[in-house]
Enzyme design. Sequence first.
Site, PDB file in Angstrom:
ATOM      1  N   CYS A  70       0.673  -1.203  -0.059  1.00  0.00           N
ATOM      2  CA  CYS A  70       0.123   0.009   0.075  1.00  0.00           C
ATOM      3  C   CYS A  70       0.841   1.229   0.047  1.00  0.00           C
ATOM      4  CB  CYS A  70      -0.982  -0.026   1.125  1.00  0.00           C
ATOM      5  SG  CYS A  70      -2.410   0.889   1.000  1.00  0.00           S
ATOM      6  N   HIS A  71       0.934   2.037   0.988  1.00  0.00           N
ATOM      7  CA  HIS A  71       1.835   3.063   1.353  1.00  0.00           C
ATOM      8  C   HIS A  71       3.084   2.981   1.759  1.00  0.00           C
ATOM      9  CE1 HIS A  71      -2.098   5.228   0.833  1.00  0.00           C
ATOM     10  NE2 HIS A  71      -1.283   6.360   0.688  1.00  0.00           N
TER      11      HIS A  71
END
Length: 169
Positions: free
Chosen positions: A102-103
């Site tokens: 994800c991030h």
Amino acid sequence: MAKVATVVTNLVEDVEYTEPVKALRDAGHEVVTVEKTAGGEVKGKHGTKIQVDKSIDDVKVDDFDALLIPGGFSPDQLRADERFVNFAKAFMDAKKPVFAICHGPQLLITAKTLDGRHATGYKSIQVDMENAGVNFQDKEVVVCENQLVTSRTPDDIPAFNREIVNLLK
């Protein structure tokens, strides 16, 4: 079995920590949670309490076989701290396995370790990744050079977990 460091702070995406950690432990690996200070706890975006095993000041890359970087708001906060940036960079430079979902790749962007790599991440950081030299691939999981494993969202966790466990075999 492998010893895996996972770097987290408050507002980590809960399942991007809990599910990969469970998969790694179920496969027999040791997972050590690293944050700014040892012995406390951090809280995920959805309220999961995570015990911190070690301070970033008390660990070195040589102590571990791999690095896990869960997403949420955690990696963006961690990349403001040079100790975490240097820790992540050292794993990439040593060609040790790095798993970012994800991030999570935000920490690797700041460490300037993604140029020329194939990777993925959450759609909102796609341009940042491309600006960092990534050959961005919109796929549930991307494995690059048998070292870097990246995924986009919590929906990709089954594929992410499969590949991180396979890479440590």
